[in-house]
Design a protein around this motif. Structure first.
Motif, PDB file in Angstrom:
ATOM      1  N   GLU A  89     -42.584  -9.843 -24.916  1.00 15.73           N
ATOM      2  CA  GLU A  89     -44.004 -10.073 -25.041  1.00 15.73           C
ATOM      3  C   GLU A  89     -44.691  -8.651 -26.533  1.00 15.73           C
ATOM      4  O   GLU A  89     -44.036  -7.788 -26.170  1.00 15.73           O
ATOM      5  CB  GLU A  89     -45.156  -9.739 -24.240  1.00 15.73           C
ATOM      6  N   LYS A 143     -47.843  -4.246 -30.057  1.00 13.58           N
ATOM      7  CA  LYS A 143     -47.398  -2.730 -28.813  1.00 13.58           C
ATOM      8  C   LYS A 143     -46.489  -4.345 -27.701  1.00 13.58           C
ATOM      9  O   LYS A 143     -47.146  -5.241 -27.993  1.00 13.58           O
ATOM     10  CB  LYS A 143     -48.188  -2.837 -27.657  1.00 13.58           C
ATOM     11  N   THR A 144     -45.336  -3.697 -28.125  1.00  7.11           N
ATOM     12  CA  THR A 144     -44.180  -4.554 -27.398  1.00  7.11           C
ATOM     13  C   THR A 144     -44.466  -4.133 -25.524  1.00  7.11           C
ATOM     14  O   THR A 144     -44.780  -2.915 -25.815  1.00  7.11           O
ATOM     15  CB  THR A 144     -43.039  -4.614 -27.968  1.00  7.11           C
ATOM     16  N   PHE A 145     -43.983  -5.393 -24.811  1.00 12.22           N
ATOM     17  CA  PHE A 145     -43.565  -4.867 -23.720  1.00 12.22           C
ATOM     18  C   PHE A 145     -42.309  -5.175 -23.459  1.00 12.22           C
ATOM     19  O   PHE A 145     -41.568  -4.918 -23.798  1.00 12.22           O
ATOM     20  CB  PHE A 145     -44.221  -5.086 -22.672  1.00 12.22           C
ATOM     21  N   GLN A 146     -42.196  -5.279 -21.848  1.00  8.70           N
ATOM     22  CA  GLN A 146     -40.356  -4.350 -21.348  1.00  8.70           C
ATOM     23  C   GLN A 146     -40.384  -5.638 -21.555  1.00  8.70           C
ATOM     24  O   GLN A 146     -40.202  -7.370 -21.416  1.00  8.70           O
ATOM     25  CB  GLN A 146     -40.600  -4.015 -19.979  1.00  8.70           C
ATOM     26  N   CYS A 156     -35.581  -7.981 -14.574  1.00  7.16           N
ATOM     27  CA  CYS A 156     -36.461  -7.142 -14.961  1.00  7.16           C
ATOM     28  C   CYS A 156     -35.976  -5.929 -14.416  1.00  7.16           C
ATOM     29  O   CYS A 156     -36.009  -5.766 -13.274  1.00  7.16           O
ATOM     30  CB  CYS A 156     -37.246  -7.069 -15.136  1.00  7.16           C
ATOM     31  N   ASP A 214     -45.003 -14.139 -27.261  1.00  6.61           N
ATOM     32  CA  ASP A 214     -43.843 -13.493 -26.664  1.00  6.61           C
ATOM     33  C   ASP A 214     -42.502 -14.194 -27.415  1.00  6.61           C
ATOM     34  O   ASP A 214     -42.969 -15.646 -28.166  1.00  6.61           O
ATOM     35  CB  ASP A 214     -43.227 -14.148 -25.466  1.00  6.61           C
TER      36      ASP A 214
END
Length: 246
Positions: free
Chosen positions: A177, A186-189, A206, A236
């Motif tokens: 995402e 900003k990217t996430f996990q 995850c 995403d």
């Protein structure tokens, strides 16, 4: 307490309502269906048609954030215009969506940016994938093994014009995402997605198990795409790890 207005109560609305509740926000959901999946998660549910709701502008103005949780372009266009008129903070970008909702336009962008993507037919070998350009998820996707199957497919459905026809790539599927706000990204996990023939995405794993180097490569690719579509909001990016390449 922060307030969010979620427009649409189906699966995407359910996810949005669940996550915003987890974040401690007050959640209002609007949907014309009284049995909408997200209705039971909302602090407040409004049974109303988004396109005709007299209270829409007022509800938007009272919310700190508005999330459209649906994919119908006419409704999204209406929501975008209403949010602009009301001065509401909308977690959606119509310009970005007009690219991402079309697999053909998305593939063209991948080519322009040099983003790795499956080879188009006939520049690839069988098996191939045929899929509609503008339907959601895995809806209408067919895997074709050889020329005979392709001929049968064309006899049944007609021309391949307007459809994506490309190389079938096999491997684990991953998602990331990315959020953009006024040029900041900003990217996430990274998560791994497990699929099956009945449920499409049936499980999200995850951490993903990808190496840090490959996760960094994935995040950089997502940022490149977000900048290219002038993202304002959240999206995403999904990939297949095929022969060592995302």
């Amino acid at each position: 307490m922060k307030r969010v207005l979620v427009l649409g109560g189906k699966l995407q609305g359910l996810e949005a309502a669940y996550l915003m509740k987890k974040a401690g926000w007050h959640v209002t959901v609007m949907d014309k269906n009284p049995a909408a999946a997200a209705a039971g998660l909302a602090d407040r549910f409004l049974q109303d048609d988004i396109m005709t709701a007299e209270c829409l502008c007022q509800e938007m103005q009272q919310a700190d954030l508005v999330i459209p949780a649906l994919e119908k372009l006419p409704v999204l266009e209406y929501i975008s215009a209403a949010a602009s008129e009301c001065g509401a903070r909308l977690m959606f970008n119509l310009h970005s969506y007009n690219i991402s909702c079309s697999k053909l336009r998305s593939d063209k962008l991948f080519q322009e940016l040099g983003v790795p993507a499956p080879l188009p037919w006939p520049d690839c070998s069988f098996p191939i994938i045929v899929k509609p350009s503008e339907r959601s998820g895995s809806e209408g996707v067919a895997r074709i093994e050889d020329e005979a199957e392709l001929s049968l497919y064309q006899q049944r459905y007609g021309s391949l014009e307007g459809q994506v026809v490309q190389q079938y790539v096999a491997g684990p599927s991953y998602s990331i995402e990315i959020v953009a706000c006024k040029g900041r990204l900003k990217t996430f996990q990274v998560t791994e997605l497990e699929m099956d023939a009945v449920y499409d995405c049936k499980r999200v794993i995850c951490p993903s198990g990808l190496s840090r180097e490959m996760e960094a490569e994935f995040a950089a690719c997502a940022a490149t795409l977000a900048k290219a579509v002038e993202l304002e909001g959240i999206m995403d990016v999904e990939v297949i790890l095929h022969e060592g390449k995302l």
